[in-house]
Design a protein around this motif. Structure first.
Motif, PDB file in Angstrom:
ATOM      1  N   CYS A 130      24.334 -18.509  28.143  1.00 10.78           N
ATOM      2  CA  CYS A 130      24.312 -17.857  26.952  1.00 10.78           C
ATOM      3  C   CYS A 130      25.582 -16.845  26.878  1.00 10.78           C
ATOM      4  N   ALA A 131      25.760 -16.211  25.753  1.00 14.23           N
ATOM      5  CA  ALA A 131      26.846 -15.263  25.642  1.00 14.23           C
ATOM      6  C   ALA A 131      26.704 -13.980  26.177  1.00 14.23           C
ATOM      7  N   PRO A 132      27.757 -13.386  26.892  1.00  9.25           N
ATOM      8  CA  PRO A 132      27.585 -11.943  27.685  1.00  9.25           C
ATOM      9  C   PRO A 132      26.770 -11.219  26.600  1.00  9.25           C
ATOM     10  N   GLU A 133      26.739 -11.244  25.312  1.00  9.33           N
ATOM     11  CA  GLU A 133      26.329 -10.273  24.353  1.00  9.33           C
ATOM     12  C   GLU A 133      24.730 -10.269  24.343  1.00  9.33           C
ATOM     13  N   ALA A 134      24.428 -11.477  24.939  1.00 10.01           N
ATOM     14  CA  ALA A 134      22.991 -11.870  25.025  1.00 10.01           C
ATOM     15  C   ALA A 134      22.162 -10.852  26.105  1.00 10.01           C
ATOM     16  N   LEU A 135      22.833 -10.380  27.168  1.00  9.99           N
ATOM     17  CA  LEU A 135      22.455  -9.556  27.779  1.00  9.99           C
ATOM     18  C   LEU A 135      22.767  -8.031  27.715  1.00  9.99           C
ATOM     19  N   SER A 136      21.983  -7.212  28.230  1.00  7.98           N
ATOM     20  CA  SER A 136      22.014  -5.797  28.073  1.00  7.98           C
ATOM     21  C   SER A 136      23.205  -5.425  28.965  1.00  7.98           C
ATOM     22  N   SER A 137      24.107  -4.252  28.784  1.00 10.45           N
ATOM     23  CA  SER A 137      25.211  -3.999  29.330  1.00 10.45           C
ATOM     24  C   SER A 137      25.163  -3.687  30.927  1.00 10.45           C
ATOM     25  N   SER A 138      23.732  -3.676  31.240  1.00 15.25           N
ATOM     26  CA  SER A 138      23.688  -3.227  32.601  1.00 15.25           C
ATOM     27  C   SER A 138      22.984  -4.468  33.429  1.00 15.25           C
ATOM     28  N   SER A 139      22.945  -5.673  32.700  1.00 20.02           N
ATOM     29  CA  SER A 139      22.310  -6.840  33.459  1.00 20.02           C
ATOM     30  C   SER A 139      23.121  -7.910  33.693  1.00 20.02           C
ATOM     31  N   THR A 140      23.081  -8.653  34.759  1.00 21.90           N
ATOM     32  CA  THR A 140      23.874  -9.721  34.869  1.00 21.90           C
ATOM     33  C   THR A 140      23.013 -11.071  34.774  1.00 21.90           C
ATOM     34  N   GLY A 141      21.605 -10.967  34.415  1.00 17.71           N
ATOM     35  CA  GLY A 141      21.040 -11.844  34.348  1.00 17.71           C
ATOM     36  C   GLY A 141      19.681 -11.580  33.543  1.00 17.71           C
ATOM     37  N   LEU A 142      18.679 -12.648  33.497  1.00 18.77           N
ATOM     38  CA  LEU A 142      17.183 -12.596  32.673  1.00 18.77           C
ATOM     39  C   LEU A 142      16.191 -12.957  33.905  1.00 18.77           C
ATOM     40  N   SER A 143      15.193 -12.284  33.357  1.00 15.14           N
ATOM     41  CA  SER A 143      13.897 -12.808  34.394  1.00 15.14           C
ATOM     42  C   SER A 143      13.541 -13.998  33.425  1.00 15.14           C
ATOM     43  N   LEU A 144      12.502 -14.825  34.097  1.00 17.20           N
ATOM     44  CA  LEU A 144      12.175 -15.852  33.569  1.00 17.20           C
ATOM     45  C   LEU A 144      11.122 -15.645  32.403  1.00 17.20           C
ATOM     46  N   GLU A 145      10.781 -14.365  32.265  1.00 13.26           N
ATOM     47  CA  GLU A 145       9.652 -13.878  31.299  1.00 13.26           C
ATOM     48  C   GLU A 145      10.323 -13.691  30.028  1.00 13.26           C
ATOM     49  N   GLU A 146      11.625 -12.906  30.289  1.00 13.07           N
ATOM     50  CA  GLU A 146      12.591 -12.515  29.111  1.00 13.07           C
ATOM     51  C   GLU A 146      13.024 -13.819  28.420  1.00 13.07           C
ATOM     52  N   LEU A 147      12.965 -14.857  28.905  1.00 12.96           N
ATOM     53  CA  LEU A 147      13.531 -16.143  28.108  1.00 12.96           C
ATOM     54  C   LEU A 147      12.672 -16.635  26.984  1.00 12.96           C
ATOM     55  N   LYS A 148      11.403 -15.926  26.784  1.00 15.85           N
ATOM     56  CA  LYS A 148      10.531 -16.073  25.612  1.00 15.85           C
ATOM     57  C   LYS A 148      10.937 -15.354  24.483  1.00 15.85           C
ATOM     58  N   ASN A 149      11.949 -14.330  24.748  1.00 14.71           N
ATOM     59  CA  ASN A 149      12.488 -13.627  23.569  1.00 14.71           C
ATOM     60  C   ASN A 149      13.584 -14.302  22.881  1.00 14.71           C
ATOM     61  N   PHE A 150      14.183 -15.383  23.382  1.00 12.26           N
ATOM     62  CA  PHE A 150      15.526 -16.045  22.895  1.00 12.26           C
ATOM     63  C   PHE A 150      15.048 -17.403  22.307  1.00 12.26           C
ATOM     64  N   LEU A 151      15.974 -17.500  21.343  1.00 13.96           N
ATOM     65  CA  LEU A 151      15.934 -18.804  20.504  1.00 13.96           C
ATOM     66  C   LEU A 151      16.679 -19.803  21.620  1.00 13.96           C
ATOM     67  N   LEU A 152      15.685 -21.074  22.007  1.00 11.29           N
ATOM     68  CA  LEU A 152      16.417 -22.040  22.580  1.00 11.29           C
ATOM     69  C   LEU A 152      17.133 -23.139  22.005  1.00 11.29           C
ATOM     70  N   LEU A 153      18.410 -23.339  21.947  1.00 19.03           N
ATOM     71  CA  LEU A 153      19.077 -24.262  21.193  1.00 19.03           C
ATOM     72  C   LEU A 153      18.931 -25.614  22.053  1.00 19.03           C
ATOM     73  N   SER A 154      19.273 -26.977  21.313  1.00 16.64           N
ATOM     74  CA  SER A 154      19.092 -28.045  22.230  1.00 16.64           C
ATOM     75  C   SER A 154      20.104 -29.179  21.295  1.00 16.64           C
ATOM     76  N   VAL A 155      20.195 -30.120  22.413  1.00 13.70           N
ATOM     77  CA  VAL A 155      20.499 -31.552  21.987  1.00 13.70           C
ATOM     78  C   VAL A 155      19.598 -32.684  22.304  1.00 13.70           C
ATOM     79  N   PRO A 156      19.114 -33.464  21.399  1.00 14.40           N
ATOM     80  CA  PRO A 156      18.024 -34.386  21.730  1.00 14.40           C
ATOM     81  C   PRO A 156      18.488 -35.542  22.681  1.00 14.40           C
ATOM     82  N   SER A 157      17.508 -36.052  23.324  1.00 15.15           N
ATOM     83  CA  SER A 157      17.648 -36.971  24.164  1.00 15.15           C
ATOM     84  C   SER A 157      17.892 -38.296  23.566  1.00 15.15           C
TER      85      SER A 157
END
Length: 303
Positions: free
Chosen positions: A165-192
């Motif tokens: 993800c882009a650095p802007e997707a994270l809060s300024s104090s965070s270096t990562g996300l919890s798995l639960e937080e992933l549900k708050n983001f749009l997931l972009l993809s390329v089809p198989s």
């Protein structure tokens, strides 16, 4: 099957965002272009363009339809040009996906050309597995199983995939996300394209997450396109390790989770069987092997 005339008219209008400019390019009247677009939309039962008195815009269906139509129209033009123009026997033709060429090969190619000033290289990009321009490459690099008897295949490398993800997707104090937080983001993809689980299915399964609990956004034709969307903070996508390494090193992208999974399948070196010995070809392949073996994001297979 839509007519080629109507597809050509649609491609020109979509590219120029103008019926007038499209008509001028393909040497017909404005009315003829309009007629072809209406015939195309009637034929496939989908509206492709939004028309106003001042502008022309693609509908969501048109946005999806335009890229592959553009590529195939260009392919027809190139095929015709090849019949009309002689080959370049001294040029080494290298074909792979747009992702491999743009995000891995191109940044390294300058070093090869500097060390081999008498070798000219033409890079040819494809967007689909097996969409080989078989008469026009000396070296191919593909993430596709050996299926075409006209080619010799050698296993080349395997790699891993993981979300970025882009650095802007994270809060300024965070270096990562919890798995639960992933549900708050749009997931972009390329089809198989090989009847395999897509990237997100494979990674979510390894993470113990349900696809049904996620929010999925746009689907892109290729990885360079989805990369641009992620860089602009439009969502999170799954990336191949070799193709995002430079963006991660420069801080343009962030790897928000530690979990990586093997990419579906492996990569192969493909060469046409009907090929005369060429020292420049062998020099390039040796250089390619060295670059892959030196890349820590790739698991190299030496033939």
């Amino acid at each position: 099957m839509p007519t080629l005339v109507s597809l050509r008219a649609f491609e020109a209008v979509a590219r120029h965002k103008s019926f007038r400019k499209a008509a001028d390019e393909i040497c017909v009247t404005h009315a003829a272009v309009s007629h072809q677009i209406k015939a195309l939309e009637k034929s496939i039962g989908v509206q492709l363009l939004e028309r106003t008195s001042r502008s022309v815009e693609l509908t969501p269906a048109g946005e999806q339809y335009y890229p592959p139509i553009r590529e195939h129209i260009r392919g027809i033009i190139k095929a015709t040009q090849r019949l009309q123009a002689p080959e370049e026997p001294d040029v080494l033709l290298v074909q792979s996906y747009a992702s491999f060429n743009t995000m891995w090969l191109q940044p390294r190619l300058a070093d090869f050309l500097q060390d081999n000033p008498n070798t000219r290289v033409r890079i040819i990009s494809t967007f689909e597995d097996g969409d080989y321009d078989m008469h026009r490459f000396d070296v191919g690099v593909f993430n596709a199983p050996p299926f075409d008897k006209r080619f010799d295949y050698s296993p080349l490398f395997e790699t891993d995939i993981y979300p970025v993800c882009a650095p802007e997707a994270l809060s300024s104090s965070s270096t990562g996300l919890s798995l639960e937080e992933l549900k708050n983001f749009l997931l972009l993809s390329v089809p198989s394209t090989w009847n395999e689980p897509d990237d997100w299915d494979r990674w979510l399964d390894a993470a113990g997450l349900s696809r049904e609990s996620m929010k999925f956004g746009s689907i892109f034709d290729n990885y360079p396109l989805v990369r641009e969307a992620v860089l602009n903070n439009h969502g999170i996508s799954v990336a191949r390790a070799p193709f995002c390494a430079r963006d991660l090193e420069r801080g343009r992208l962030i790897k928000p989770f530690d979990l990586s999974v093997p990419e579906p399948g492996q990569w192969y070196l493909a060469t046409p069987k009907e090929r005369a010995r060429n020292p420049k070809h062998e020099t390039f392949v040796d250089w390619l092997f060295e670059q892959i073996e030196a890349d820590p994001t790739m698991r190299f297979f030496r033939g």
